[in-house]
Structures are given as structure tokens and as C-alpha cells.
Design a protein around this motif. Structure first.
Motif, mmCIF file in Angstrom:
data_model
loop_
_atom_site.group_PDB
_atom_site.id
_atom_site.type_symbol
_atom_site.label_atom_id
_atom_site.label_comp_id
_atom_site.label_asym_id
_atom_site.label_seq_id
_atom_site.Cartn_x
_atom_site.Cartn_y
_atom_site.Cartn_z
ATOM 1 N N LEU A 71 6.374 9.151 5.864
ATOM 2 C CA LEU A 71 5.750 10.198 6.702
ATOM 3 C C LEU A 71 4.677 10.759 5.889
ATOM 4 C CD1 LEU A 71 8.946 12.252 7.847
ATOM 5 C CD2 LEU A 71 7.088 10.690 9.211
ATOM 6 N N ILE A 72 4.854 10.946 4.528
ATOM 7 C CA ILE A 72 3.728 11.672 3.775
ATOM 8 C C ILE A 72 2.522 10.440 3.737
ATOM 9 C CG2 ILE A 72 2.799 12.084 1.497
ATOM 10 C CD1 ILE A 72 5.588 13.591 1.171
ATOM 11 N N ALA A 73 2.727 9.156 3.636
ATOM 12 C CA ALA A 73 1.837 8.047 3.624
ATOM 13 C C ALA A 73 0.985 8.112 4.996
ATOM 14 C CB ALA A 73 2.513 6.987 3.138
ATOM 15 N N ILE A 74 1.985 8.355 5.921
ATOM 16 C CA ILE A 74 0.851 8.125 7.399
ATOM 17 C C ILE A 74 0.031 9.454 7.284
ATOM 18 C CG2 ILE A 74 1.317 8.645 9.659
ATOM 19 C CD1 ILE A 74 2.142 5.865 9.307
ATOM 20 N N ILE A 75 0.601 10.761 6.861
ATOM 21 C CA ILE A 75 -0.108 12.132 7.287
ATOM 22 C C ILE A 75 -1.448 11.774 6.251
ATOM 23 C CG2 ILE A 75 -0.257 14.277 6.565
ATOM 24 C CD1 ILE A 75 2.925 14.239 7.353
ATOM 25 N N ALA B 252 0.450 -3.806 5.053
ATOM 26 C CA ALA B 252 0.626 -2.988 3.966
ATOM 27 C C ALA B 252 1.942 -3.064 3.197
ATOM 28 C CB ALA B 252 0.513 -1.411 4.436
ATOM 29 N N PHE B 253 3.008 -3.362 3.914
ATOM 30 C CA PHE B 253 4.486 -3.273 3.306
ATOM 31 C C PHE B 253 4.549 -4.622 2.332
ATOM 32 C CE2 PHE B 253 8.805 -4.921 3.754
ATOM 33 C CZ PHE B 253 9.526 -3.712 3.203
ATOM 34 N N LYS B 254 4.039 -5.673 2.948
ATOM 35 C CA LYS B 254 3.973 -6.781 2.054
ATOM 36 C C LYS B 254 3.215 -6.680 0.876
ATOM 37 C CE LYS B 254 2.473 -10.333 4.309
ATOM 38 N NZ LYS B 254 2.397 -11.453 5.127
ATOM 39 N N ASN B 255 1.980 -5.943 0.899
ATOM 40 C CA ASN B 255 1.284 -5.696 -0.253
ATOM 41 C C ASN B 255 2.328 -4.850 -1.422
ATOM 42 O OD1 ASN B 255 -0.582 -7.219 0.917
ATOM 43 N ND2 ASN B 255 -2.369 -5.671 1.300
ATOM 44 N N VAL B 256 3.075 -4.092 -0.890
ATOM 45 C CA VAL B 256 3.372 -2.887 -1.951
ATOM 46 C C VAL B 256 4.651 -3.166 -2.134
ATOM 47 C CG1 VAL B 256 1.951 -1.123 -1.030
ATOM 48 C CG2 VAL B 256 4.246 -1.263 0.084
ATOM 49 N N LEU B 257 5.391 -4.311 -1.553
ATOM 50 C CA LEU B 257 6.653 -4.549 -1.799
ATOM 51 C C LEU B 257 7.110 -4.654 -3.382
ATOM 52 C CD1 LEU B 257 9.310 -4.980 -0.100
ATOM 53 C CD2 LEU B 257 8.664 -7.554 -0.311
ATOM 54 N N PRO B 258 6.373 -5.380 -4.272
ATOM 55 C CA PRO B 258 6.569 -5.423 -5.601
ATOM 56 C C PRO B 258 6.793 -3.991 -6.350
ATOM 57 C CG PRO B 258 4.985 -7.001 -5.303
ATOM 58 C CD PRO B 258 5.182 -6.154 -3.871
ATOM 59 N N ALA B 259 5.958 -3.137 -6.046
ATOM 60 C CA ALA B 259 5.667 -1.874 -6.609
ATOM 61 C C ALA B 259 6.961 -0.916 -6.071
ATOM 62 C CB ALA B 259 4.518 -0.929 -5.888
ATOM 63 N N ARG C 100 0.748 4.764 0.673
ATOM 64 C CA ARG C 100 -0.720 5.069 0.920
ATOM 65 C C ARG C 100 -1.699 4.129 0.280
ATOM 66 N NH1 ARG C 100 -4.798 8.671 -0.480
ATOM 67 N NH2 ARG C 100 -4.178 8.842 -2.601
ATOM 68 N N SER C 101 -1.463 3.775 -0.837
ATOM 69 C CA SER C 101 -2.119 2.674 -1.619
ATOM 70 C C SER C 101 -1.933 1.374 -0.838
ATOM 71 C CB SER C 101 -1.907 2.625 -3.108
ATOM 72 O OG SER C 101 -0.824 1.629 -3.092
ATOM 73 N N GLY C 102 -0.997 1.071 -0.321
ATOM 74 C CA GLY C 102 -0.760 -0.163 0.741
ATOM 75 C C GLY C 102 -1.453 -0.029 2.121
ATOM 76 N N ILE C 103 -1.391 1.081 2.310
ATOM 77 C CA ILE C 103 -2.321 1.405 3.866
ATOM 78 C C ILE C 103 -4.045 1.173 3.461
ATOM 79 C CG2 ILE C 103 -2.916 2.873 5.516
ATOM 80 C CD1 ILE C 103 0.008 4.290 5.264
ATOM 81 N N MET C 104 -4.130 1.733 2.578
ATOM 82 C CA MET C 104 -5.554 1.850 2.124
ATOM 83 C C MET C 104 -6.075 0.544 1.609
ATOM 84 S SD MET C 104 -5.852 4.930 3.154
ATOM 85 C CE MET C 104 -7.899 5.402 2.777
ATOM 86 N N SER C 105 -5.351 -0.281 1.233
ATOM 87 C CA SER C 105 -5.750 -1.560 0.637
ATOM 88 C C SER C 105 -6.062 -2.675 1.775
ATOM 89 C CB SER C 105 -4.464 -2.053 -0.380
ATOM 90 O OG SER C 105 -3.737 -2.679 0.595
ATOM 91 N N ILE C 106 -5.655 -2.204 3.042
ATOM 92 C CA ILE C 106 -5.857 -3.003 4.134
ATOM 93 C C ILE C 106 -7.547 -2.794 4.744
ATOM 94 C CG2 ILE C 106 -5.104 -3.965 6.658
ATOM 95 C CD1 ILE C 106 -3.134 -4.315 4.265
#
Lengths: 248, 230
Positions: B46-50, B152-159, B119-125
């Protein structure tokens, strides 16, 4: 050739200012009629991409209005998503969805936005793939395709929404030279089939051959426009003459 | 030598059914971790979306401000202190299950970190993906769900996997509110038998095995997601 179809897109005194400084659009007023193929040329930074992206509001104009089929889409009350469905857009960098197969790329919006059945959407997608001769790539991923193939898929992905107009933002600028031809060929085919098109490009050959009207933009303004023959053979504006002498 | 080891093992785990401290503690640890992960994902999402909606469109200004305060406070204070505050201050006079308190404390805490990961995942797209979605007639939310989030989910999975490993181990401070988790279970045995080696090594081994299993699962998921994209 002068096209006298109904006005599809009407732009009224459009201004776009980036970061309070850069005046990318400086009062553009223009009409796009049904069936027209309008090619926009101009030096980089002339505002031609900003103009194109304002037509479907990917760029929100600072002031001015854009009417699509008579509706003011710059108005806050307008459901822009509904109008965007009818305005296909093709980007310089293709922007295919890397996590989806080719056929999923094409059917995603018809299924989710137009609520088509999966079977119908896939049938239509296969017909479109046949049109561009890429049926065998249906289940590949975008990263397995060449640039030219990606751009042709991007074009038919937009076509799958049955748009009223297609907007092309430098569709061949990111391609290797040997792949430019196949994309232009497809665009010509669309034009001949009567699709209304607005194209920002540096391909002057395409403009000469396919355009019904060529627009020259510079410093955020439309400086000159006309039928391709007139435009290329008798340019009046000194800036256009200079521009043409540099690229032709 | 072998005989003393055997005796120690018997004294620490078998006698008086002391292994139950370990087993019950493990159950509590897993329970707290599991539900804290879920709360963390929900809050973080939720926070990441906002926050990314604010970054992209400038909307949700007030919500974004609230989220920023939350992130600053949670990330700026130790999780043990947060746990103690929730137990002794917020629920000081209420009769509330310690497990629930721990779930909330670790969930709220993890949410702050997960939010920044998402959020970093979303912004990385690439923004072109977003524009392509919108130009096809998807609204903002649909574009997020169908196009941006899966990538985004795929990118952040390791983190994300790493965050949950950290969370699992962080629950070991639950003893501060006298919650009998795995670590506390081992510690209780130590206080009964005056033998530190056996129970603490056993506890450490259990954490290690759990982390290894979890890492393996995340790697498998990562590989499966990568297979669909080349």
C-alpha cells in the motif's frame, strides 16, 4: 491530395511548458481529418514529439484544448482512458511488455479493456500476426525478436484495439537501418487501407510517398505545412529550407 | 567424552520433556514470522503504491506525507524498542496476547522496509511501459496491476527474500516481552540446566536450517519467474 473527411482531432492553442522554463509547445492550433496521413517533421527540440504525445494526453498540455471526435479530452470531466482506446500509439522504443508473450502482448488490452473473450481476442491477434507474417512468433517473448519485428508487433498491438487514429512517435529511429524498411512497409499498408495516421519521423521518403500533408515544426510552433510535393519542392520558410538542405 | 555428550543431550532435551520448550518456541517463532510477513507485505504494498503514485503523478500528497513519517519513525528506531513500546505503552493496560503484539510490531516494522523495496521495484520499470499501458486504454490501476507490478515483483524478489530472512531472525528479540519464542525456549533450558552450549547451538541450528530452506524456495521462485522471460 486533399482529404475532406470529418475532423477527428482538433487542437486549440496548445501550450506546454516544462519546469516553468522550456516552452516545448508555443500555441499550436491544428486539425486532423479522418483518413489523413499527417507527417510531422522538424529539428530535435522543435516540440513535434510533445505535440504528438499531447494528442492522447500522455503529455498534459499546460494550456489549450484537444478535441477528439468532438469531445474535449483536456477537460477534467472526460474519461481519458475511454478515448485513448481509440487512439493507438507506437513508440520509438517499442515498449512491448517483456513479461508477456507476443500473443499476450496483443490480446492483453482487448481482453482487459474491451472485455473481449480470450478466444475472440486470440483469433484477432493471429489474423494480425498473419498480416505482418509473424504467426510463428506468437508464443515467443519480446526479447527473442529483432527490433523490426518488435516494432511491427507494437503496431499490431495498437491495431488490436480497432483505433480511429494511429499516432507514431519516431517509429523507426531506434531501428538498425536494414529493419527500417519492414516497418515503413507496414505503415504504408495501413495508410493505403485508409487508417488516419499522425507520424513524427525523419523518414522523408515516407513523407513524400505516403503523407497527405506534411507539417514542419520549429520552436514549438507549426511554421509551414502543405501537400508533400509543394512542401518539399517549394519550401517558403527559411528555417524549413535550412532544415531540408541538411537532411535531404 | 561421548558419554558426557549423551548425558548433556539427555539433560537438556529429554529430561522433563525440555524439548517442548524448543518445539513450542519454534511454533511461536513461525507463527509470528508468518503473520508479520503478511502484514509487512500488505502495508509495504500500500505504501509503495501511494508513494510511487505521488512520485509519478503528484497526487495523494497528504497520504504520501503520512507514509513518509511512518517510514522515518519505523526505520529510525530499533525494532526492540518498537516492540517494547507497543507492548508496554500502547497496550500497557490492555490484556492482549503477546503473540499478537509481536506480530504487529514485526509486521509494522517489516512493512516500512518492504515498502521501500517495492517502491524501488516500481520506479525501476521504464516509464515507456507505463505509457504503453495507458495508451492502450488501461487506467492507472490496471496499468499497475497488469504491467508494472509483475515486472517490479520479479526485480525485487531477491531483496524481498532477504527482508524476510532478516525478519525471521529479528523475531528472536521477542523474549524482551517475555514471549516464549524459539530463542527464549533455548534460553529457558539454559537457565534450568546451567548448560549454555547444547540449547543455544540447537536454537542456532534451527534458525540456520529454516533460513537455508527459505533461501532455496526463493531461488526456485526466482528461477521460475526468470524462465518466462528471455
Amino acid at each position: 491530395m486533399i482529404i475532406n473527411g470529418d475532423v477527428l482531432i482538433k487542437v486549440e492553442d496548445l501550450h506546454k511548458v516544462f519546469n516553468n522554463r522550456l516552452h516545448a509547445l508555443d500555441g499550436v492550433t491544428e486539425e486532423i481529418r479522418k483518413g489523413e496521413v499527417v507527417v510531422i517533421v522538424g529539428p530535435s527540440g522543435s516540440g513535434k514529439s510533445t505535440f504528438l504525445r499531447s494528442l492522447n494526453l500522455l503529455e498534459t498540455p499546460t494550456t489549450g484544448h484537444v478535441f477528439f471526435e468532438g469531445t474535449d479530452i483536456t477537460s477534467k470531466e472526460t474519461d481519458i482512458d475511454r478515448h485513448r482506446q481509440k487512439m493507438g500509439m507506437v513508440f520509438q522504443h517499442f515498449n512491448l511488455f517483456p513479461h508477456k508473450t507476443i500473443i499476450e502482448n496483443i490480446t492483453l488490452a482487448p481482453i482487459k479493456v474491451l472485455k473481449k473473450s480470450k478466444a475472440d481476442a486470440e483469433k484477432q491477434a493471429m489474423e494480425l500476426l498473419k498480416l505482418v507474417g509473424l504467426e510463428e512468433k506468437a508464443h515467443s517473448y519480446p526479447s527473442q525478436l529483432s527490433g523490426g519485428q518488435k516494432q511491427r508487433i507494437a503496431i499490431i498491438r495498437a491495431l488490436a484495439m480497432d483505433p480511429e487514429v494511429m499516432l507514431f512517435d519516431e517509429p523507426t529511429s531506434a531501428l538498425d537501418p536494414e529493419m527500417v524498411g519492414e516497418v515503413l512497409e507496414l505503415m504504408k499498408k495501413l495508410a493505403h487501407d485508409g487508417m488516419t495516421m499522425v507520424v513524427v519521423t525523419h523518414e522523408m521518403g515516407f513523407a513524400r510517398e505516403v503523407a497527405t500533408r506534411v507539417i514542419f515544426m520549429d520552436e514549438g510552433k507549426i511554421k509551414e505545412q502543405g501537400a508533400p510535393e509543394e512542401f518539399f519542392n517549394n519550401p517558403e520558410e527559411p528555417r524549413l529550407r535550412e532544415f531540408l538542405s541538411k537532411i535531404l | 567424552m561421548l558419554q558426557t555428550l549423551q548425558d548433556k543431550f539427555y539433560g537438556n532435551f529429554i529430561e522433563d520433556n525440555r524439548w517442548e520448550y524448543i518445539l513450542d518456541g519454534l511454533g511461536v517463532t513461525l507463527q509470528v514470522t508468518f503473520f508479520a510477513v503478511i502484514i509487512g507485505i500488505v502495508i509495504g504494498f500500500l505504501i509503495a503504491i501511494i508513494r510511487s503514485t505521488y512520485d509519478k503523478t503528484g497526487k495523494l500528497k497528504i497520504l504520501n506525507f503520512i507514509c513518509k513519517i511512518y517510514l522515518t519513525v519505523i526505520r529510525g528506531t530499533p525494532v526492540v524498542v518498537q516492540l517494547l513500546i507497543i507492548y508496554f505503552v500502547i497496550f500497557g493496560s490492555a490484556d492482549i496476547s503477546k503473540v499478537l503484539v509481536a506480530i504487529m510490531a514485526f509486521g509494522f516494522n517489516s512493512g516500512a522496509y518492504v515498502a521501500e523495496i517495492f517502491r524501488s521495484g516500481i520506479m525501476s520499470i521504464d516509464n515507456g511501459q507505463f505509457e504503453a499501458g495507458r495508451s492502450l486504454g488501461f487506467n492507472y490501476v490496471q496499468t499497475m496491476i497488469h504491467i508494472i507490478m509483475p515486472q517490479a515483483f520479479k526485480n525485487v524478489l531477491p531483496a524481498l527474500g532477504n527482508e524476510f530472512i532478516v525478519l525471521l531472525k529479528e523475531t528472536s528479540v521477542s523474549g524482551y516481552i517475555a514471549l516464549q519464542d524459539l530463542t527464549k525456549g533455548g534460553d529457558i533450558i539454559r537457565s534450568r540446566t546451567y548448560d549454555a552450549f547444547m540449547p543455544l547451538i540447537a536454537v542456532a541450528l534451527i534458525y540456520l536450517v529454516m533460513v537455508m530452506i527459505f533461501t532455496k524456495l526463493v531461488n526456485m521462485l526466482e528461477r521460475r519467474l526468470r524462465n518466462s522471460d528471455h
